[in-house]
Design a protein around this motif. Structure first.
Motif, short mmCIF file in Angstrom:
data_model
loop_
_atom_site.label_atom_id
_atom_site.label_comp_id
_atom_site.label_asym_id
_atom_site.label_seq_id
_atom_site.Cartn_x
_atom_site.Cartn_y
_atom_site.Cartn_z
N GLU A 262 0.18 1.29 1.30
CA GLU A 262 0.09 -0.17 1.21
C GLU A 262 -1.26 -0.57 0.65
N VAL A 263 -1.27 -1.73 -0.02
CA VAL A 263 -2.50 -2.25 -0.61
C VAL A 263 -2.71 -3.66 -0.07
N SER B 41 3.42 -3.49 -0.10
CA SER B 41 3.89 -2.11 0.05
C SER B 41 4.36 -1.57 -1.29
N ILE B 42 4.20 -0.26 -1.47
CA ILE B 42 4.66 0.45 -2.67
C ILE B 42 5.86 1.30 -2.27
N ASP B 43 6.95 1.09 -2.97
CA ASP B 43 8.18 1.85 -2.71
C ASP B 43 7.94 3.34 -2.95
N GLY B 44 8.47 4.19 -2.07
CA GLY B 44 8.29 5.63 -2.23
C GLY B 44 8.82 6.17 -3.53
N ARG B 45 9.79 5.47 -4.14
CA ARG B 45 10.35 5.93 -5.42
C ARG B 45 9.32 5.89 -6.54
N PHE C 220 1.96 0.41 -8.77
CA PHE C 220 1.79 -0.77 -7.92
C PHE C 220 2.58 -1.96 -8.45
N LEU C 221 2.50 -2.19 -9.77
CA LEU C 221 3.08 -3.39 -10.36
C LEU C 221 4.61 -3.41 -10.30
N HIS C 222 5.27 -2.27 -10.13
CA HIS C 222 6.71 -2.27 -9.93
C HIS C 222 7.11 -3.02 -8.67
N ASN C 223 6.17 -3.22 -7.77
CA ASN C 223 6.48 -3.75 -6.44
C ASN C 223 6.06 -5.19 -6.22
N VAL C 224 5.44 -5.80 -7.20
CA VAL C 224 4.98 -7.18 -7.09
C VAL C 224 5.32 -7.92 -8.38
N VAL C 225 5.33 -9.24 -8.29
CA VAL C 225 5.22 -10.07 -9.49
C VAL C 225 3.76 -10.47 -9.58
N ALA C 226 3.12 -10.13 -10.69
CA ALA C 226 1.71 -10.47 -10.91
C ALA C 226 1.66 -11.64 -11.88
#
Length: 452
Positions: free
Chosen positions: A378-379, A387-391, A429-435
């Motif tokens: 997590e960040v 959180s960052i998905d394990g995938r 990281f960016l796969h898990n958020v909208v920036a």
């Protein structure tokens, strides 16, 4: 794996004398941690394809959100290591890498000379661009910028240099006239056969045009900063709000392993937030500026903006309580696949994989069993934890001599935790958020994506 972030051709310390490759700028945002209320994007452009890190991610045109809205799709390229979108330059169509870790828009011109990363001549085809390049003579709107040069070197060793000009650049429904662009005639590029250049979305002080026709003389002393594409779009009032937003989709493990190109892997949204499902976790934080004298992140008077730098309050994973994980020199970079964190954090986190991941200098990454158990990661930024998905933490990286699949982790060693070292939160990281980036106000809004 190629690290697209332009990591340091301009040493930030003593910038006035430094030899350059690329840099950043200063924060205007107040230090509120409340998430800004963001409108839907005016223009939502799909990322058009997937290529692996030097094979981009591009996507076909996505749904527009409202008449003046532009959201374009991005595709994945080079086995999902780069994100591409469709861009028109002077009426000619190209798939360009979308890069928040640099600022220039460039397309090689037809007839360019190709080189390897050591500067040895190669056949033009060996640069593996997706098209022969930009035909200056065929554009009715191109104007040459005389007596200057474009010169850039990326963190992975790729470099380009050559002429500079002005032309109409269009992304989705946003068309900017007189945009300054590089049209290099010298290129060392490890292409994917899909992209034909790059569109940079960082700050003007990171641009790479110089008041000299000799690329070897390019330096901070003769840099000629200019407005990158999105800054021009804001000044020309082509977007109602000074935001752009990225939502990068991960490809499946099978796609990353087997497909050099994946269409429709998310959105680049201009004028608001990208159109994907999100949850309530969100925060707005200032972009960190840099001291002009020390090169250390700060937001005092006279500090400069270059990258989209954020202050990471902590990385959390099994065993992290034994480490200092606060980090204020971390950039958000769509042009880099992996997360690059300080050495002690990378070692501690990768030791938690079961079986544990092993640092391999040949890969520049941690090699891990493709079926390993992934520890949580997590960040925390601005008081909110993402959180960052394990995938995203196990990626295929080719095969060994016996044809066995090799995997690496998504969290790599970015070097010692020194104040002037730059670290990266990349696509993992960016796969898990909208920036959502507001370079005009100097702030970034991060919103946790719903599981997908």
């Amino acid at each position: 794996m190629s690290v697209l972030a332009v990591l340091s051709a301009l040493s930030l310390v003593g910038a006035a004398q430094a030899e350059y490759t690329v840099v950043r700028r200063t924060s205007l945002a107040p230090r509120s941690q409340e998430a800004a209320v963001l409108p839907p994007a005016e223009f939502s452009i799909p990322f058009t394809g997937k290529v692996s890190q030097r094979k981009s991610k591009k996507s076909a045109l996505a749904a527009l959100r409202g008449k003046s809205s532009s959201t374009v799709v991005v595709d994945g390229s080079d086995f999902d290591e780069e994100y591409l979108t469709n861009v028109t330059v002077g009426g000619q169509h190209f798939s360009l890498i979308v890069d928040t870790g640099s600022s220039d828009t460039w397309v090689p011109q037809v007839g360019f000379d190709c080189f390897d990363l050591d500067g040895n001549p190669l056949a033009e085809a060996d640069c593996f661009f997706g098209t022969p390049g930009f035909n200056i003579a065929a554009s009715k709107t191109f104007k040459l910028f005389p007596n200057v040069s474009f010169n850039i070197t990326y963190g992975d060793g790729e470099f380009l240099s050559g002429p500079v000009g002005f032309d109409t650049v269009a992304v989705g429904g946003v068309s900017v006239t007189g945009q300054e662009i590089g049209v290099p005639n010298l290129a060392a590029w490890e292409g994917d056969g899909v992209n034909t250049g790059l569109i940079g979305l960082a700050f003007p002080d990171l641009t790479s045009v110089y008041n000299t026709t000799d690329p070897t003389r390019a330096s901070a002393a003769n840099q000629l900063p200019y407005d990158p594409f999105f800054f021009s779009a804001v000044k020309q009032k082509k977007v109602a709000n000074p935001f752009f937003s990225v939502a990068l989709d991960r490809g499946t493990f099978e796609q990353q392993e087997n497909d050099p190109f994946d269409p429709n892997l998310g959105f680049l949204a201009l004028g608001g937030i990208a159109p994907v499902a999100v949850v309530d976790t969100a925060v707005t934080v200032p972009i960190e500026g840099y001291s002009a004298t020390t090169g250390i992140p700060e937001n005092g008077p006279g500090s400069d903006f270059f990258f989209y730098t954020v202050d990471v309050e902590s990385f959390t994973f099994p065993g992290s309580s034994k480490l200092v994980t606060k980090l204020n020199n971390t950039i958000l970079d769509t042009g880099t696949t992996l997360n690059y964190v300080p050495t002690d954090i990378a070692l501690a986190y990768n030791a938690q994989f079961k079986p544990k991941a092993i640092n391999d200098p040949d890969f520049g990454a941690f090699v891990v069993a493709c079926n390993a158990t992934v520890p949580a990661f997590e960040v925390t930024i601005g008081g909110k934890t993402f959180s960052i998905d394990g995938r995203d933490q196990i990626l295929p990286a080719g095969t060994d001599n016996e044809g066995n699949l090799i995997c690496i982790t998504g969290t790599a060693d970015g070097g010692p935790a020194l104040a002037d070292n730059i670290f990266i939160l990349g696509d993992v990281f960016l796969h898990n958020v909208v920036a959502t980036f507001n370079p005009i106000a100097g702030e970034i809004t991060l919103t946790q994506r719903a599981t997908y």
